[in-house]
Write a protein that holds these residues in place. Sequence first.
Motif, PDB file in Angstrom:
ATOM      1  N   VAL A   1     -47.327  -7.822  84.990  1.00 54.33           N
ATOM      2  CA  VAL A   1     -46.029  -7.360  84.495  1.00 54.33           C
ATOM      3  C   VAL A   1     -46.218  -6.046  83.748  1.00 54.33           C
ATOM      4  N   THR A   2     -45.490  -5.013  84.170  1.00 49.43           N
ATOM      5  CA  THR A   2     -45.549  -3.710  83.501  1.00 49.43           C
ATOM      6  C   THR A   2     -44.132  -3.251  83.170  1.00 49.43           C
ATOM      7  N   SER A   3     -44.040  -2.322  82.224  1.00 55.15           N
ATOM      8  CA  SER A   3     -42.739  -1.765  81.865  1.00 55.15           C
ATOM      9  C   SER A   3     -42.191  -0.932  83.024  1.00 55.15           C
ATOM     10  N   ASP A   4     -40.879  -0.885  83.131  1.00 52.57           N
ATOM     11  CA  ASP A   4     -40.256  -0.272  84.303  1.00 52.57           C
ATOM     12  C   ASP A   4     -40.489   1.224  84.399  1.00 52.57           C
ATOM     13  N   ASP A   5     -40.215   1.975  83.328  1.00 51.43           N
ATOM     14  CA  ASP A   5     -40.359   3.428  83.418  1.00 51.43           C
ATOM     15  C   ASP A   5     -40.949   4.014  82.144  1.00 51.43           C
ATOM     16  N   SER A   6     -41.712   3.189  81.406  1.00 52.15           N
ATOM     17  CA  SER A   6     -42.321   3.643  80.153  1.00 52.15           C
ATOM     18  C   SER A   6     -43.702   3.013  80.008  1.00 52.15           C
ATOM     19  N   HIS A   7     -44.430   3.436  78.996  1.00 53.61           N
ATOM     20  CA  HIS A   7     -45.810   2.975  78.818  1.00 53.61           C
ATOM     21  C   HIS A   7     -45.843   1.474  78.515  1.00 53.61           C
ATOM     22  N   THR A   8     -46.665   0.732  79.282  1.00 52.14           N
ATOM     23  CA  THR A   8     -46.826  -0.703  79.055  1.00 52.14           C
ATOM     24  C   THR A   8     -47.710  -0.927  77.823  1.00 52.14           C
ATOM     25  N   PRO A   9     -47.263  -1.731  76.854  1.00 57.07           N
ATOM     26  CA  PRO A   9     -48.086  -1.975  75.663  1.00 57.07           C
ATOM     27  C   PRO A   9     -49.449  -2.559  76.027  1.00 57.07           C
ATOM     28  N   ALA A  10     -50.416  -2.370  75.141  1.00 54.38           N
ATOM     29  CA  ALA A  10     -51.782  -2.833  75.394  1.00 54.38           C
ATOM     30  C   ALA A  10     -51.848  -4.355  75.477  1.00 54.38           C
ATOM     31  N   ALA A  11     -53.024  -4.871  75.878  1.00 50.51           N
ATOM     32  CA  ALA A  11     -53.253  -6.294  76.108  1.00 50.51           C
ATOM     33  C   ALA A  11     -52.853  -7.145  74.895  1.00 50.51           C
TER      34      ALA A  11
ATOM     35  N   GLN B   1     -38.716  18.715  81.537  1.00 49.21           N
ATOM     36  CA  GLN B   1     -38.378  18.207  80.209  1.00 49.21           C
ATOM     37  C   GLN B   1     -39.114  18.981  79.111  1.00 49.21           C
ATOM     38  N   PHE B   2     -39.396  20.239  79.409  1.00 53.20           N
ATOM     39  CA  PHE B   2     -40.133  21.104  78.488  1.00 53.20           C
ATOM     40  C   PHE B   2     -39.456  21.203  77.128  1.00 53.20           C
ATOM     41  N   ASP B   3     -38.114  21.264  77.132  1.00 47.79           N
ATOM     42  CA  ASP B   3     -37.388  21.439  75.872  1.00 47.79           C
ATOM     43  C   ASP B   3     -37.494  20.218  74.965  1.00 47.79           C
ATOM     44  N   ASN B   4     -37.897  19.075  75.519  1.00 51.42           N
ATOM     45  CA  ASN B   4     -38.086  17.862  74.724  1.00 51.42           C
ATOM     46  C   ASN B   4     -39.560  17.581  74.435  1.00 51.42           C
ATOM     47  N   GLY B   5     -40.430  18.510  74.825  1.00 50.63           N
ATOM     48  CA  GLY B   5     -41.854  18.320  74.611  1.00 50.63           C
ATOM     49  C   GLY B   5     -42.464  17.242  75.479  1.00 50.63           C
ATOM     50  N   LEU B   6     -41.845  16.981  76.628  1.00 52.19           N
ATOM     51  CA  LEU B   6     -42.288  15.896  77.500  1.00 52.19           C
ATOM     52  C   LEU B   6     -42.784  16.415  78.845  1.00 52.19           C
ATOM     53  N   ALA B   7     -43.769  15.712  79.411  1.00 47.33           N
ATOM     54  CA  ALA B   7     -44.198  15.929  80.792  1.00 47.33           C
ATOM     55  C   ALA B   7     -43.586  14.834  81.645  1.00 47.33           C
TER      56      ALA B   7
ATOM     57  N   SER C   1     -41.659   9.827  88.972  1.00 46.55           N
ATOM     58  CA  SER C   1     -41.062  10.830  88.081  1.00 46.55           C
ATOM     59  C   SER C   1     -40.016  10.248  87.145  1.00 46.55           C
ATOM     60  N   ARG C   2     -39.782   8.935  87.207  1.00 49.25           N
ATOM     61  CA  ARG C   2     -38.932   8.288  86.203  1.00 49.25           C
ATOM     62  C   ARG C   2     -39.648   8.224  84.857  1.00 49.25           C
ATOM     63  N   PHE C   3     -40.984   8.287  84.890  1.00 44.19           N
ATOM     64  CA  PHE C   3     -41.792   8.182  83.677  1.00 44.19           C
ATOM     65  C   PHE C   3     -41.901   9.536  82.978  1.00 44.19           C
ATOM     66  N   SER C   4     -42.055   9.474  81.665  1.00 40.61           N
ATOM     67  CA  SER C   4     -42.271  10.675  80.855  1.00 40.61           C
ATOM     68  C   SER C   4     -43.335  10.372  79.809  1.00 40.61           C
TER      69      SER C   4
ATOM     70  N   PRO D   1     -48.030  10.847  83.330  1.00 37.43           N
ATOM     71  CA  PRO D   1     -47.594   9.787  82.415  1.00 37.43           C
ATOM     72  C   PRO D   1     -47.474   8.419  83.080  1.00 37.43           C
ATOM     73  N   GLN D   2     -47.102   8.376  84.377  1.00 41.17           N
ATOM     74  CA  GLN D   2     -46.969   7.075  85.030  1.00 41.17           C
ATOM     75  C   GLN D   2     -48.310   6.397  85.194  1.00 41.17           C
ATOM     76  N   SER D   3     -49.311   7.155  85.623  1.00 40.15           N
ATOM     77  CA  SER D   3     -50.637   6.585  85.798  1.00 40.15           C
ATOM     78  C   SER D   3     -51.190   6.077  84.468  1.00 40.15           C
ATOM     79  N   SER D   4     -51.004   6.866  83.416  1.00 45.68           N
ATOM     80  CA  SER D   4     -51.464   6.453  82.088  1.00 45.68           C
ATOM     81  C   SER D   4     -50.709   5.222  81.594  1.00 45.68           C
ATOM     82  N   ALA D   5     -49.467   5.059  82.038  1.00 44.22           N
ATOM     83  CA  ALA D   5     -48.618   3.987  81.531  1.00 44.22           C
ATOM     84  C   ALA D   5     -48.993   2.609  82.054  1.00 44.22           C
ATOM     85  N   ILE D   6     -49.568   2.521  83.270  1.00 45.20           N
ATOM     86  CA  ILE D   6     -49.758   1.200  83.885  1.00 45.20           C
ATOM     87  C   ILE D   6     -51.186   0.891  84.302  1.00 45.20           C
ATOM     88  N   SER D   7     -52.081   1.878  84.355  1.00 40.43           N
ATOM     89  CA  SER D   7     -53.422   1.644  84.914  1.00 40.43           C
ATOM     90  C   SER D   7     -54.183   0.564  84.155  1.00 40.43           C
TER      91      SER D   7
END
Length: 531
Positions: free
Chosen positions: A124-134, A358-364, A370-373, A388-394
């Motif tokens: 189970v992972t978060s839909d479009d944001s970073h999944t919390p740690a174990a 999303q440069f103006d928000n300081g986001l990649a 591309s739903r992830f930031s 950000p997506q790879s970092s969010a779920i790997s």
Amino acid sequence: MRKLPLVAALTALLIAPGAFAADKDKASGEAGPDAALAQPHSSETTGSVSVEGKRIDYKAVAGTLVLHEHGDPSDEPTVSMFYTAYFKQGAEAGHRPITFIYNGGPGSATVWLHMGAFGPKRVVTSDDSHTPAAPYGLVNNDYSLLDASDLVFIDAPGAGFSRLVAGDKDKSKRDEQMKARKKATYGVDGDGHAFAQFVTQFLSKYGRWNSPKYLFGESYGTTRSAVLANILENEDSVDLNGVVLLSQILSFDTSIDGPEFNPGVDLPYALALPTFAATAYYHHKLPQAPAQLEPFLHEVEQYALGDYASALMQGSHLDPARKRAVAEKLHQYTGLPVDYLVKANLRVTGGMFEHELQFDNGLATGRLDSRFSGPALDPLGKDSEYDPQSSAISSAYVSAFNDYVRRQLKFGQNMQYRLFADIDHWDFSHKAPGVHGGALQQSTNVMPDLAVAMKTNPDLKVFLNGGYYDLATPYFAAQYEMSHLPIPDALQKNISYAWYPSGHMVYAHEASLKLLHDNVARFIEQTDNVK
């Protein structure tokens, strides 16, 4: 999931603890003289899964098959390939479809499709944001493909628990042996032949020669599927019932990763525009938001192949006034500033878009999805420095599988599971079918391979799937490739399509996973020739 830089850019038998010597997993790689690698090993367990309310009992086999230099067991062993197979209990092998499943990379383990899409357990992972740690959640997979087919998840050579085999006792000879193994295996053609040998060996080992057969590849796995389908059908006489492609790339000249290193080929910019537009729509960056996504994308597709492609083809001869007009239209479709688009000469790469949207928000913005930031690593850079997506779920996928394979599948004690093979160089050159002599493509294009497979087996069905928010392999590029396959018009009817409101890993979005399962299960049911 990761892709190496492109050319242009560029418990029946349970392994006892310690059965594999630890030295093969040292930093030096597979260099240890380990005789155990040259022998197949496996572990059998049983389980059950509920798929959309229906219980399926299965036998699971986690193990290795050993490939040999010329395909004969008397030849020198070259690769030990790890797989996890799930067989429905009580099913008749001759009528039961079997699907060979792999991720891409190249050189990726198949943890993603196994634990995210079609295996009996799903992380189970978060839909479009970073999944919390174990601890991570591992649940019954309501959308496992076991209701439609037996499943074989395969790790590419050098990835997962798969290893190249070099067994000479003399270190200098062993090093040369390993160098030769890498050269023979780590490339478009070597990889295709390795997988072909695995498939035919598996069919013999488990008595599945008369089963309906399918290939399912994702990302570079679609490149592999085109090559593999042609090898199986025209070298091994194995006709396939179907090929399922997810997040396709067959011609690397269509890639939006690094097209600036291939000047004069403007196609990637046009084919990526609809994905840029979908991403800007998702993040509310469009000057005028359309009411619905899909009609908007159809409009963008027409512009991409029409006025935009025409403007790009004019190069330096493009009139400045028209260049400004095109930039203003691109602004409407992407949300990027007009002046930025003019300075970019109307040509925005994937990395540039991910950095700027999303440069103006300081986001990649995410590449694979591309739903992830995520926070931009270098606000002054030209391209995004990470995904950000790879970092969010790997971490969730890797942790869940490492626990699952040892606890439930009873395999892998004292072994390192490698997410990616240690590849110094991937040979993207390719000898396309029909090419005589030593001529090789320098920019990979396996469209001819899939075309030959379809022409020599005119009953072969192909099912292309992709996500609207995939910046690694844009959906419109995949559609373009299919419409340009060198096949008779009559065979185009053998190709079907499905697009999802998700990214490269379509299944990371649960609603899209359900649709993907239902679509693929229906495809298998309609093509398995079981009456």
